[in-house]
Design a protein around this motif. Structure first.
Motif, PDB file in Angstrom:
ATOM      1  N   UNK A 429      14.345 140.429  -3.058  1.00  0.00           N
ATOM      2  CA  UNK A 429      15.730 139.967  -3.181  1.00  0.00           C
ATOM      3  C   UNK A 429      16.606 140.922  -2.378  1.00  0.00           C
ATOM      4  N   UNK A 430      17.092 140.445  -1.232  1.00  0.00           N
ATOM      5  CA  UNK A 430      17.715 141.330  -0.264  1.00  0.00           C
ATOM      6  C   UNK A 430      19.063 141.861  -0.719  1.00  0.00           C
ATOM      7  N   UNK A 431      19.727 141.166  -1.663  1.00  0.00           N
ATOM      8  CA  UNK A 431      21.030 141.630  -2.146  1.00  0.00           C
ATOM      9  C   UNK A 431      20.909 142.687  -3.247  1.00  0.00           C
ATOM     10  N   UNK A 432      19.704 142.896  -3.744  1.00  0.00           N
ATOM     11  CA  UNK A 432      19.480 143.907  -4.779  1.00  0.00           C
ATOM     12  C   UNK A 432      19.066 145.226  -4.148  1.00  0.00           C
ATOM     13  N   UNK A 433      19.290 146.314  -4.880  1.00  0.00           N
ATOM     14  CA  UNK A 433      18.845 147.619  -4.400  1.00  0.00           C
ATOM     15  C   UNK A 433      17.342 147.764  -4.634  1.00  0.00           C
ATOM     16  N   UNK A 434      16.789 148.853  -4.136  1.00  0.00           N
ATOM     17  CA  UNK A 434      15.358 149.138  -4.329  1.00  0.00           C
ATOM     18  C   UNK A 434      15.033 149.193  -5.819  1.00  0.00           C
ATOM     19  N   UNK A 435      15.828 149.950  -6.590  1.00  0.00           N
ATOM     20  CA  UNK A 435      15.587 150.094  -8.029  1.00  0.00           C
ATOM     21  C   UNK A 435      15.709 148.748  -8.732  1.00  0.00           C
ATOM     22  N   UNK A 436      16.720 147.959  -8.359  1.00  0.00           N
ATOM     23  CA  UNK A 436      16.930 146.665  -9.023  1.00  0.00           C
ATOM     24  C   UNK A 436      15.773 145.705  -8.744  1.00  0.00           C
ATOM     25  N   UNK A 437      15.218 145.734  -7.532  1.00  0.00           N
ATOM     26  CA  UNK A 437      14.064 144.894  -7.232  1.00  0.00           C
ATOM     27  C   UNK A 437      12.865 145.278  -8.090  1.00  0.00           C
ATOM     28  N   UNK A 438      12.605 146.570  -8.212  1.00  0.00           N
ATOM     29  CA  UNK A 438      11.457 147.025  -9.006  1.00  0.00           C
ATOM     30  C   UNK A 438      11.642 146.633 -10.471  1.00  0.00           C
ATOM     31  N   UNK A 439      12.863 146.817 -10.999  1.00  0.00           N
ATOM     32  CA  UNK A 439      13.126 146.455 -12.397  1.00  0.00           C
ATOM     33  C   UNK A 439      12.974 144.951 -12.613  1.00  0.00           C
TER      34      UNK A 439
END
Length: 659
Positions: A429-439
């Protein structure tokens, strides 16, 4: 429109200080190069290097902000200027079949482009027949374009680009996503057209293994030229040696060597190392000293390939910062490893029919935990269908399979909990940050908060993401985004990892780091990895390979085993350096060297008796006034193996059809 009369008659393209900007992003930063008449010139670099912007500017379909793009003495800086040179050029845009019409057949597409380019009917018949024959599309004249495989679409696109015999062909990544046989066909067409018609071509590519095929090339990085010249001149920029050997334990050997050398990677059971030392004895002595008590076996040295040189230049460009984000997999406890031993994937007589078409025909193979297994095949060979059956997405027509201990027919969600999947598009998900993608992925797989936090820390450490955790994913460099996608696929600790073309468009350093991660995941975590790739040079990293053709596995084994088998069947590879290689090739083929092919400025041919064939070809070429500079044996590549196998099967199928 500006006309420059001072250009040399042999100068076809001059790019001077070219600048292209997309809003705030500077895509091309003052680029300079020239292309001479009759050259095949390469623009090489990963996605985002600026290649497509340059190609479109030369074709007159993209405006630029600074400098100039000159074609045939005309600066292409307006629609009128583009019209003045359009009849003399052919442009193949990036993307499979994007210049074609899906509802038209193969022949109708060719005829349409021929009429558009005012090709006389008599000339059209001859050209069409010749191009269809060399691409092996003559049997598919009536097939609709939308029903063609990716490789077939690209070959048809090339025919439509060349049908008016342009003086200059501008081909933007024509081999990306194309199977190895179609890639070989493409290069055969280009070499023949250049030799017979004197055509000039500019070709962009992200494949480093294609670099040796160009007369001259420029390697682009972030819109700038990193290196330029003939393949030999670029290779000479970074002198050194490549040393390949086996040592155990492999990961410990790699770790020790990385403290001393910038370029060290695992290639299956071997270690591949680039050293600036030119003396082989001194280089080997130093490697042994660094390894200390670790054994060294099956060692050999060779001249560096272009990729080794380009990686060295990229590391220099990054000013020593490349190691700062080196990915490293944290060692696992012995108990974890023990749980991951055994059979990970088992396929037995798998069959999948789509109506009357059999996509997969009685396929069987095993993958062990901790093994990297490569599934290679032309477009439409059945690779993706096999993965869809094993992951429970598509039910099999026949046969059976088990993945991580679960029956693919009945397990349902159990299989999905035990596998990771990374698609070519990365699925982030390109609009999310690295941490948000992992979560997000941790939540999808139902991980508890504490477990999700532990896995996030592991992913950030493993994938070298510590400097990017709060960055938006869409702004990450391609290689970093790729490592994040791998981490998200591993968030739930799967036992089996499926990877579909995972390194497409990634720069050489990014690809090497990614493969280091995969090697460590297999060796330390015991993860079984099933991978498909069009980079056949990457297949060297696999422990075992299966080559697929028409839904069946036609060869299986280690990379070394497959090369040995083909060498025994069809012979060794001879590389001939000769003046006027195009004309020399014609004479060689007339003398019986039917499998000979142009490879940049060299000629390649397979030989069962190298000494006899070298003497014969030297005699043939000397008789017609050619000077042979050198003849040497080259190691077969996996592309040679793949193409040899598939071509033999195609010939057998055609023979059977006509009996």
């Amino acid at each position: 429109m500006t006309s420059l009369t001072a250009s040399s008659p042999d100068l076809v393209v001059r790019v001077s200080g070219l600048v292209k900007r997309y809003k705030q992003h500077l895509a091309v930063k003052g680029l300079d190069f020239t292309v001479n008449r009759g050259e095949i010139y390469g623009l090489i670099g990963p996605d985002g290097a600026g290649k497509s912007s340059v190609m479109k500017a030369l074709a007159g379909v993209l405006q630029y902000e600074g400098g100039s793009a000159e074609v045939f003495g005309t600066v292409v800086d307006s629609e009128q200027a583009a019209e003045n040179v359009k009849r003399r050029i052919g442009f193949l845009p990036q993307g499979l079949g994007l210049n074609l019409y899906p509802e038209l057949s193969v022949e109708e597409n060719i005829d349409f482009f021929a009429k558009l380019r005012l090709v006389p009917e008599a000339e059209l018949r001859e050209r069409k027949g010749r191009l269809l024959a060399i691409t092996r599309l003559d049997r598919f004249r009536g097939r609709l374009m939308k029903q063609l495989s990716g490789g077939m679409k690209q070959k048809l696109g090339l025919i439509c680009t060349l049908i008016h015999e342009p003086e200059l062909a501008i081909l933007d990544e024509p081999t990306t996503g194309v199977d190895p046989v179609s890639r070989r066909d493409f290069w055969a067409i280009l070499a023949e057209w250049q030799s017979a018609k004197g055509m000039t071509a500019i070709v962009s590519t992200a494949y480093m293994d294609e670099a040796a095929r160009f007369h001259r090339l420029s390697f682009l990085s972030h819109g700038r030229m990193l290196a330029s010249g003939t393949p030999a001149e670029v290779t000479a920029l970074v002198p050194g040696l490549v040393v390949t050997f086996e040592s155990t334990p492999q990961l410990e050997a790699v770790a020790r060597l990385k403290r001393r050398y910038a370029q060290v990677e695992s290639l299956g059971p071997s270690v591949h190392l680039f050293t600036p030392e030119r003396d082989a004895h001194a280089a080997v002595a130093e490697i042994r000293a660094v390894l200390g008590d670790l054994p060294v076996g099956h060692l050999h040295t060779d001249e560096p390939e272009l990729e080794d040189v380009v990686v060295a230049l990229l590391l220099k460009e990054q000013d020593g910062q490349a190691g700062a984000s080196e990915a490293s997999v944290r060692p696992t406890r012995a108990g974890d490893r023990q749980q991951r031993d055994g059979l990970a994937v088992q396929a037995r007589e798998l069959v999948r029919d789509f109506d009357s078409f059999r996509a997969v025909d009685r396929v069987s193979f095993d993958v062990q935990q901790g093994e990297i297994f490569g599934l290679l095949g032309a477009n439409g060979a059945g690779k993706t269908t096999i993965i869809k059956m094993l992951t429970g997405i598509v039910p099999p027509t026949g046969g059976e399979g088990r993945v991580a201990g679960a029956d693919m027919r009945t397990a349902g969600g159990a299989i999905k909990e035990r596998i990771g999947y990374m698609s070519q598009a990365f699925s982030l998900y390109l609009d999310l940050t690295v941490v948000e993608n992992i979560r997000l992925f941790a939540g999808i797989y139902g991980l508890a908060r504490r477990q999700a936090q532990q896995r996030m820390e592991w992913i950030v450490e493993m994938a070298g993401l510590s400097g990017y955790v709060h960055d938006r994913t869409g702004r990450l460099p391609m290689g970093v985004r790729q490592r994040l996608a791998l981490g998200c696929a591993l968030v739930h600790s799967p036992r089996v990892l499926f990877l579909d073309e995972p390194t497409s468009g990634v720069d050489p350093i990014g690809r090497r780091r990614f493969w280091e991660l995969l090697s460590r995941l297999a060796r330390e975590e015991g993860v079984a990895i099933l991978i498909t790739t069009h980079y056949l040079s990457e297949a060297e990293h696999c422990d075992r390979l299966a080559l697929m053709y028409a839904g069946r596995i036609v060869a299986e084994g280690t990379p070394a085993d497959l090369k040995t088998q083909v060498e025994q069947e069809v012979g060794q590879l001879l590389e001939i350096a000769v003046d006027r290689p195009g004309a020399a090739l014609t004479h060689m083929m007339a003398a019986g060297f039917s499998g000979a092919a142009l490879f940049g400025t060299k000629i390649h041919v397979l030989s069962r008796d190298p000494s006899r064939d070298e003497a014969h070809l030297r005699e043939v070429l000397a008789r017609v006034g050619h000077s042979v500079e050198a003849v040497r044996l080259r190691t077969l590549s996996l592309e040679d193996v793949f193409v040899s196998r598939v071509m033999a099967l195609e010939r057998a199928a055609q023979k059977e059809k006509h009996t």
